[in-house]
Enzyme design. Structure first.
Site, PDB file in Angstrom:
ATOM      1  N   GLY A 121       1.133  -1.431  -0.270  1.00 10.66           N
ATOM      2  CA  GLY A 121       0.411  -0.289   0.140  1.00 10.66           C
ATOM      3  C   GLY A 121       0.673   1.281   0.332  1.00 10.66           C
ATOM      4  N   SER A 129       3.563   3.091   2.819  1.00  7.62           N
ATOM      5  CA  SER A 129       3.761   2.236   3.723  1.00  7.62           C
ATOM      6  C   SER A 129       3.765   3.794   4.978  1.00  7.62           C
ATOM      7  CB  SER A 129       5.479   1.945   3.772  1.00  7.62           C
ATOM      8  OG  SER A 129       6.068   2.937   3.502  1.00  7.62           O
ATOM      9  N   CYS A 158       5.741  -5.649   0.077  1.00 10.77           N
ATOM     10  CA  CYS A 158       5.921  -3.874  -0.691  1.00 10.77           C
ATOM     11  C   CYS A 158       5.782  -3.555   0.207  1.00 10.77           C
ATOM     12  CB  CYS A 158       5.013  -3.793  -1.673  1.00 10.77           C
ATOM     13  SG  CYS A 158       5.811  -2.536  -3.457  1.00 10.77           S
ATOM     14  N   ILE A 160       4.580  -2.543  -7.845  1.00 17.97           N
ATOM     15  CA  ILE A 160       4.325  -1.446  -8.206  1.00 17.97           C
ATOM     16  C   ILE A 160       5.010  -0.623  -7.640  1.00 17.97           C
ATOM     17  CG2 ILE A 160       2.094  -0.063  -7.749  1.00 17.97           C
ATOM     18  CD1 ILE A 160       0.136  -3.163  -7.672  1.00 17.97           C
ATOM     19  N   ARG A 161       5.759   0.274  -7.728  1.00 14.23           N
ATOM     20  CA  ARG A 161       6.099   1.748  -7.291  1.00 14.23           C
ATOM     21  C   ARG A 161       6.851   0.343  -6.266  1.00 14.23           C
ATOM     22  NH1 ARG A 161       3.299   4.519  -5.122  1.00 14.23           N
ATOM     23  NH2 ARG A 161       1.266   3.578  -5.639  1.00 14.23           N
ATOM     24  N   HIS A 168       3.785  -8.277  -5.279  1.00  9.21           N
ATOM     25  CA  HIS A 168       2.955  -8.385  -4.947  1.00  9.21           C
ATOM     26  C   HIS A 168       2.152  -9.664  -4.737  1.00  9.21           C
ATOM     27  CE1 HIS A 168       1.141  -4.366  -3.103  1.00  9.21           C
ATOM     28  NE2 HIS A 168       2.786  -3.676  -4.356  1.00  9.21           N
ATOM     29  N   GLU A 179       0.104 -11.350  -3.540  1.00 10.92           N
ATOM     30  CA  GLU A 179      -1.858 -11.425  -3.573  1.00 10.92           C
ATOM     31  C   GLU A 179      -2.234 -10.901  -4.647  1.00 10.92           C
ATOM     32  OE1 GLU A 179       0.266  -9.155  -2.360  1.00 10.92           O
ATOM     33  OE2 GLU A 179      -1.192  -7.193  -2.905  1.00 10.92           O
TER      34      GLU A 179
HETATM   35  N1  GLN Z   1       6.430   2.455  -3.227  1.00 11.34           N
HETATM   36  C1  GLN Z   1       5.091   2.150  -1.541  1.00 11.34           C
HETATM   37  C2  GLN Z   1       5.831   3.050  -0.824  1.00 11.34           C
HETATM   38  O1  GLN Z   1       7.212   3.368  -0.031  1.00 11.34           O
HETATM   39  C3  GLN Z   1       5.127   1.041  -1.990  1.00 11.34           C
HETATM   40  C4  GLN Z   1       4.308   0.402  -2.734  1.00 11.34           C
HETATM   41  C5  GLN Z   1       3.682  -0.710  -2.108  1.00 11.34           C
HETATM   42  O2  GLN Z   1       3.240  -0.891  -1.769  1.00 11.34           O
HETATM   43  N2  GLN Z   1       2.962  -0.987  -3.971  1.00 11.34           N
HETATM   44  O3  GLN Z   1       4.947   2.831   0.529  1.00 11.34           O
END
Ligand code: GLN
Length: 188
Positions: A50, A52, A79, A127-128, A163, A165
């Site tokens: 999500g 952080s 993540c 994802i990022r 991810h 999930e």
């Molecule tokens: N870029 C988000 C962060 O720094 C992490 C991205 C993710 O959990 N998909 O919290």
């Protein structure tokens, strides 16, 4: 028959519903955790991806930061959850993380990972995503992308930069449930 494992999913922000669905598919019982006392009696805990910063702030607000530090069971961070567990946040893992490590331009991508199980590669969604940095001697790197660790185990902790999930491949969650079973025997 084995009693279903009760696995908490930290449910303050992020992909907790998706993790709960995978756990259910694997025959475990997911428990959404929003309050410290909801950690009682759990066999393991997942901290989802999500944002952080948001997850950290909400955990402090609800006293979940201290409660998760004291939770002695297996924890799986994905993540943002991997970031939350690192040396600079909850301090449970002996590693640092580089946030948005693959660059803001390449925000999201998929990669085939060799996860060392002798089976076919695992399709992983990033994802990022962060990567692990400066990991201590007890951190066992299980998969890398371009030489950067993205899946690792350190004792009762399992962390993934991607991810698991969001895909149908349940191998990473299965690996976590195996850690839960192993540690349960050690703790029993
Ligand atoms: N870029 C988000 C962060 O720094 C992490 C991205 C993710 O959990 N998909 O919290």
């Amino acid at each position: 028959m084995e009693k279903p494992l009760r696995i908490g999913v930290l449910a303050v922000q992020g992909n907790f519903r998706e993790h709960a669905a995978v756990l259910r598919r694997l025959g475990a019982e997911p428990v959404e955790v929003r309050l410290p006392e909801q950690l009682d009696g759990l066999d393991g805990l997942i901290i989802p991806g999500g944002e952080s910063t948001a997850i950290g702030r909400l955990m402090r607000l609800y006293g979940l930061d201290e409660a998760v530090r004291e939770f002695g069971g297996p924890i799986f961070g994905t993540c943002a959850g991997m970031i939350v567990l690192d040396r600079d946040h909850l301090g449970l893992g002996d590693y640092g993380t580089q946030r948005n490590a693959f660059g803001r331009q390449v925000r999201s991508f998929e990669a085939d990972l060799d996860i060392g199980d002798g089976d076919e590669p695992l399709r992983a969604v990033f994802i990022r995503a962060p990567w692990l940095e400066d990991a201590g001697p007890d951190v066992q790197v299980l998969a890398e992308v371009d030489g950067h660790p993205v899946l690792a185990r350190e004792g009762r902790l399992l962390v993934a930069a991607f991810h698991p999930e969001l895909t149908d491949d349940t191998r990473i969650h299965e690996r976590f449930l195996n850690i839960v079973r192993e540690e349960g025997h050690v703790r029993a």
